[in-house]
Motif scaffolding. Sequence first.
Motif, PDB file in Angstrom:
ATOM      1  N   MET A   1       0.895  -1.167   0.046  1.00 32.00           N
ATOM      2  CA  MET A   1      -0.186   0.085  -0.084  1.00 32.00           C
ATOM      3  C   MET A   1       0.705   1.148  -0.116  1.00 32.00           C
ATOM      4  SD  MET A   1      -1.224   0.400   4.087  1.00 32.00           S
ATOM      5  CE  MET A   1      -1.530  -1.151   4.461  1.00 32.00           C
ATOM      6  N   VAL A   2       0.384   2.495  -0.379  1.00 31.52           N
ATOM      7  CA  VAL A   2       0.713   3.639  -0.201  1.00 31.52           C
ATOM      8  C   VAL A   2       0.150   4.372   0.888  1.00 31.52           C
ATOM      9  CG1 VAL A   2      -0.522   4.759  -2.065  1.00 31.52           C
ATOM     10  CG2 VAL A   2       1.735   5.839  -1.338  1.00 31.52           C
ATOM     11  N   ILE A   3       0.851   4.993   1.606  1.00 33.31           N
ATOM     12  CA  ILE A   3       0.148   5.811   2.883  1.00 33.31           C
ATOM     13  C   ILE A   3       0.375   7.355   2.702  1.00 33.31           C
ATOM     14  CG2 ILE A   3       0.427   6.070   5.409  1.00 33.31           C
ATOM     15  CD1 ILE A   3       0.907   3.082   5.554  1.00 33.31           C
ATOM     16  N   ILE A   4      -0.449   7.980   2.891  1.00 29.19           N
ATOM     17  CA  ILE A   4       0.012   9.533   3.015  1.00 29.19           C
ATOM     18  C   ILE A   4      -0.534   9.937   4.493  1.00 29.19           C
ATOM     19  CG2 ILE A   4      -0.118  11.894   2.201  1.00 29.19           C
ATOM     20  CD1 ILE A   4      -1.011  10.817  -0.581  1.00 29.19           C
ATOM     21  N   ARG A   5       0.472  10.482   5.161  1.00 30.07           N
ATOM     22  CA  ARG A   5       0.249  10.910   6.562  1.00 30.07           C
ATOM     23  C   ARG A   5       0.230  12.351   6.638  1.00 30.07           C
ATOM     24  NH1 ARG A   5       3.918  10.447  11.901  1.00 30.07           N
ATOM     25  NH2 ARG A   5       5.668  11.248  10.644  1.00 30.07           N
ATOM     26  N   ALA A   6      -0.582  13.008   7.359  1.00 30.61           N
ATOM     27  CA  ALA A   6      -0.439  14.430   7.578  1.00 30.61           C
ATOM     28  C   ALA A   6      -0.235  14.729   9.000  1.00 30.61           C
ATOM     29  CB  ALA A   6      -2.024  15.071   7.488  1.00 30.61           C
ATOM     30  N   VAL A   7       0.576  15.522   9.438  1.00 33.38           N
ATOM     31  CA  VAL A   7       0.923  15.654  10.815  1.00 33.38           C
ATOM     32  C   VAL A   7       0.816  17.387  11.065  1.00 33.38           C
ATOM     33  CG1 VAL A   7       2.470  13.733  11.239  1.00 33.38           C
ATOM     34  CG2 VAL A   7       3.461  15.660  10.469  1.00 33.38           C
ATOM     35  N   GLU A   8      -0.021  17.705  12.184  1.00 41.00           N
ATOM     36  CA  GLU A   8       0.133  19.091  12.443  1.00 41.00           C
ATOM     37  C   GLU A   8       1.556  19.434  13.045  1.00 41.00           C
ATOM     38  OE1 GLU A   8      -2.802  20.435  14.938  1.00 41.00           O
ATOM     39  OE2 GLU A   8      -2.253  22.539  14.887  1.00 41.00           O
ATOM     40  N   MET A   9       2.060  20.584  12.491  1.00 39.52           N
ATOM     41  CA  MET A   9       3.401  21.141  12.991  1.00 39.52           C
ATOM     42  C   MET A   9       3.271  22.318  13.773  1.00 39.52           C
ATOM     43  SD  MET A   9       5.871  18.796  12.201  1.00 39.52           S
ATOM     44  CE  MET A   9       7.451  19.325  11.747  1.00 39.52           C
ATOM     45  N   LYS A  10       4.002  22.570  14.969  1.00 37.37           N
ATOM     46  CA  LYS A  10       3.926  23.880  15.387  1.00 37.37           C
ATOM     47  C   LYS A  10       5.384  24.300  15.685  1.00 37.37           C
ATOM     48  CE  LYS A  10      -0.659  23.180  17.578  1.00 37.37           C
ATOM     49  NZ  LYS A  10      -1.366  22.462  18.813  1.00 37.37           N
ATOM     50  N   GLU A  11       5.942  25.550  15.181  1.00 41.16           N
ATOM     51  CA  GLU A  11       7.292  25.788  15.336  1.00 41.16           C
ATOM     52  C   GLU A  11       8.096  24.546  15.174  1.00 41.16           C
ATOM     53  OE1 GLU A  11       7.074  27.491  19.418  1.00 41.16           O
ATOM     54  OE2 GLU A  11       5.997  29.248  18.477  1.00 41.16           O
ATOM     55  N   GLY A  12       7.938  23.733  14.255  1.00 37.27           N
ATOM     56  CA  GLY A  12       8.971  22.801  13.598  1.00 37.27           C
ATOM     57  C   GLY A  12       8.834  21.452  14.381  1.00 37.27           C
ATOM     58  N   ILE A  13       8.042  21.418  15.303  1.00 42.48           N
ATOM     59  CA  ILE A  13       7.693  20.091  15.990  1.00 42.48           C
ATOM     60  C   ILE A  13       6.290  19.535  15.830  1.00 42.48           C
ATOM     61  CG2 ILE A  13       7.486  19.424  18.264  1.00 42.48           C
ATOM     62  CD1 ILE A  13       9.480  21.509  19.008  1.00 42.48           C
ATOM     63  N   GLN A  14       6.293  18.474  15.791  1.00 40.04           N
ATOM     64  CA  GLN A  14       4.885  17.743  15.386  1.00 40.04           C
ATOM     65  C   GLN A  14       4.300  18.037  16.698  1.00 40.04           C
ATOM     66  OE1 GLN A  14       5.148  13.582  14.298  1.00 40.04           O
ATOM     67  NE2 GLN A  14       2.820  13.392  14.907  1.00 40.04           N
ATOM     68  N   ASP A  15       3.083  18.459  16.672  1.00 40.50           N
ATOM     69  CA  ASP A  15       2.049  18.698  17.874  1.00 40.50           C
ATOM     70  C   ASP A  15       0.707  18.901  17.336  1.00 40.50           C
ATOM     71  OD1 ASP A  15       1.144  19.460  20.029  1.00 40.50           O
ATOM     72  OD2 ASP A  15       2.260  21.473  20.228  1.00 40.50           O
ATOM     73  N   GLY A  16      -0.184  18.019  17.531  1.00 44.56           N
ATOM     74  CA  GLY A  16      -1.558  18.064  17.334  1.00 44.56           C
ATOM     75  C   GLY A  16      -2.132  16.852  16.603  1.00 44.56           C
TER      76      GLY A  16
ATOM     77  N   ILE B   1      -7.059  14.490  21.486  1.00 43.89           N
ATOM     78  CA  ILE B   1      -8.490  14.796  21.021  1.00 43.89           C
ATOM     79  C   ILE B   1      -8.711  16.473  20.478  1.00 43.89           C
ATOM     80  CG2 ILE B   1     -10.917  15.065  21.843  1.00 43.89           C
ATOM     81  CD1 ILE B   1     -10.030  13.335  24.201  1.00 43.89           C
ATOM     82  N   ASP B   2      -9.083  16.394  19.262  1.00 49.63           N
ATOM     83  CA  ASP B   2      -9.292  17.842  18.806  1.00 49.63           C
ATOM     84  C   ASP B   2      -7.682  18.557  18.269  1.00 49.63           C
ATOM     85  OD1 ASP B   2     -12.118  17.270  18.590  1.00 49.63           O
ATOM     86  OD2 ASP B   2     -12.581  19.032  19.943  1.00 49.63           O
ATOM     87  N   GLY B   3      -6.793  17.694  18.282  1.00 48.96           N
ATOM     88  CA  GLY B   3      -5.496  18.223  18.098  1.00 48.96           C
ATOM     89  C   GLY B   3      -4.921  18.614  19.404  1.00 48.96           C
ATOM     90  N   LYS B   4      -5.634  18.458  20.631  1.00 50.25           N
ATOM     91  CA  LYS B   4      -5.047  18.764  21.969  1.00 50.25           C
ATOM     92  C   LYS B   4      -4.613  17.519  22.716  1.00 50.25           C
ATOM     93  CE  LYS B   4      -8.308  22.520  22.208  1.00 50.25           C
ATOM     94  NZ  LYS B   4      -9.127  22.281  20.909  1.00 50.25           N
ATOM     95  N   ASN B   5      -3.493  17.564  23.202  1.00 51.87           N
ATOM     96  CA  ASN B   5      -3.127  16.618  24.145  1.00 51.87           C
ATOM     97  C   ASN B   5      -3.930  16.419  25.467  1.00 51.87           C
ATOM     98  OD1 ASN B   5      -1.000  15.993  22.566  1.00 51.87           O
ATOM     99  ND2 ASN B   5       0.467  17.092  23.778  1.00 51.87           N
TER     100      ASN B   5
ATOM    101  N   HIS C   1     -15.004  17.719  19.755  1.00 53.14           N
ATOM    102  CA  HIS C   1     -15.478  16.950  20.719  1.00 53.14           C
ATOM    103  C   HIS C   1     -15.096  17.520  22.287  1.00 53.14           C
ATOM    104  CE1 HIS C   1     -14.127  14.805  17.052  1.00 53.14           C
ATOM    105  NE2 HIS C   1     -15.320  14.280  17.345  1.00 53.14           N
ATOM    106  N   ILE C   2     -14.514  18.509  22.586  1.00 51.03           N
ATOM    107  CA  ILE C   2     -14.123  18.772  23.763  1.00 51.03           C
ATOM    108  C   ILE C   2     -13.908  20.163  23.738  1.00 51.03           C
ATOM    109  CG2 ILE C   2     -12.896  16.797  24.612  1.00 51.03           C
ATOM    110  CD1 ILE C   2     -10.346  18.226  24.074  1.00 51.03           C
ATOM    111  N   ARG C   3     -14.272  21.137  25.073  1.00 53.80           N
ATOM    112  CA  ARG C   3     -14.214  22.393  24.919  1.00 53.80           C
ATOM    113  C   ARG C   3     -13.643  22.801  26.324  1.00 53.80           C
ATOM    114  NH1 ARG C   3     -20.646  22.551  24.606  1.00 53.80           N
ATOM    115  NH2 ARG C   3     -21.242  21.838  26.772  1.00 53.80           N
ATOM    116  N   CYS C   4     -13.434  23.950  26.636  1.00 55.83           N
ATOM    117  CA  CYS C   4     -13.015  24.321  28.111  1.00 55.83           C
ATOM    118  C   CYS C   4     -14.352  24.810  28.798  1.00 55.83           C
ATOM    119  CB  CYS C   4     -12.031  25.311  27.896  1.00 55.83           C
ATOM    120  SG  CYS C   4     -10.578  24.876  27.527  1.00 55.83           S
ATOM    121  N   ASP C   5     -14.274  24.341  30.021  1.00 55.09           N
ATOM    122  CA  ASP C   5     -15.281  24.782  30.931  1.00 55.09           C
ATOM    123  C   ASP C   5     -15.047  26.166  31.537  1.00 55.09           C
ATOM    124  OD1 ASP C   5     -13.816  24.067  32.782  1.00 55.09           O
ATOM    125  OD2 ASP C   5     -14.877  22.384  33.597  1.00 55.09           O
TER     126      ASP C   5
END
Length: 198
Positions: A82-97, A165-169, A129-133
């Motif tokens: 198979m071929v896989i394409i992966r998308a990663v969120e990057m923040k300031e050069g680091i994978q995060d999200g 969840i929603d890109g948040k740890n 899916h989540i929010r801050c109370d």
Amino acid sequence: MKNFDKDSLCSSCNSVVQSHDGILVGQKSGEYDYLCTKCYNESIAEYLGINFEHISFEPITVSDTDGVEHTFHFSIRLLPNMVIIRAVEMKEGIQDGYEFHVNDDVEEDLFYVFKKLFEKIKRAMKQKHIRCDNSMKYEITDEGVVRGYITSSLEDERNLPLLVIDGKNVTWDEFGKMLTVYEGFNFKMEIFDKMEEE
Ligand SMILES: [Zn+2]
């Protein structure tokens, strides 16, 4: 062994490889090669005897329902089946999200596979899916559905999962506290492969 955490050079073409886009390949000698995905994919294509033209997709920024921007970097990985394409969120050069994957047949048009991935990202950006109370702690939104992926934290010595969840740890403890308001309710938990979507 060399430290590959930071951007290192590809052992084959000498280009700078971002940490999310490099692959360690063990050699018979016990040494490791660090390859960019282009060199890696070309070696797999040669092994498979197929025509494969590597494409470098430029990063794309997408806004979520709160108007927060998320920048995704893409990498293509050719495997024997198979071929896989992966998308990663990057923040300031680091994978995060956020992180997303799609797969397809090795000889499928990569732009078509990429389009599937991009549609998946856009669908996810519309979900919340989540929010801050009021006290800035996470709570589950009114739909009562949580989607995300399971990862681990190097900082947690108790070996508990870390959720994204929603890109948040979200730590396991935070997730537990989010559930306390649902005491007496039933729940359903379903786990599936990262290529799949529910
Ligand atoms: Zn290379």
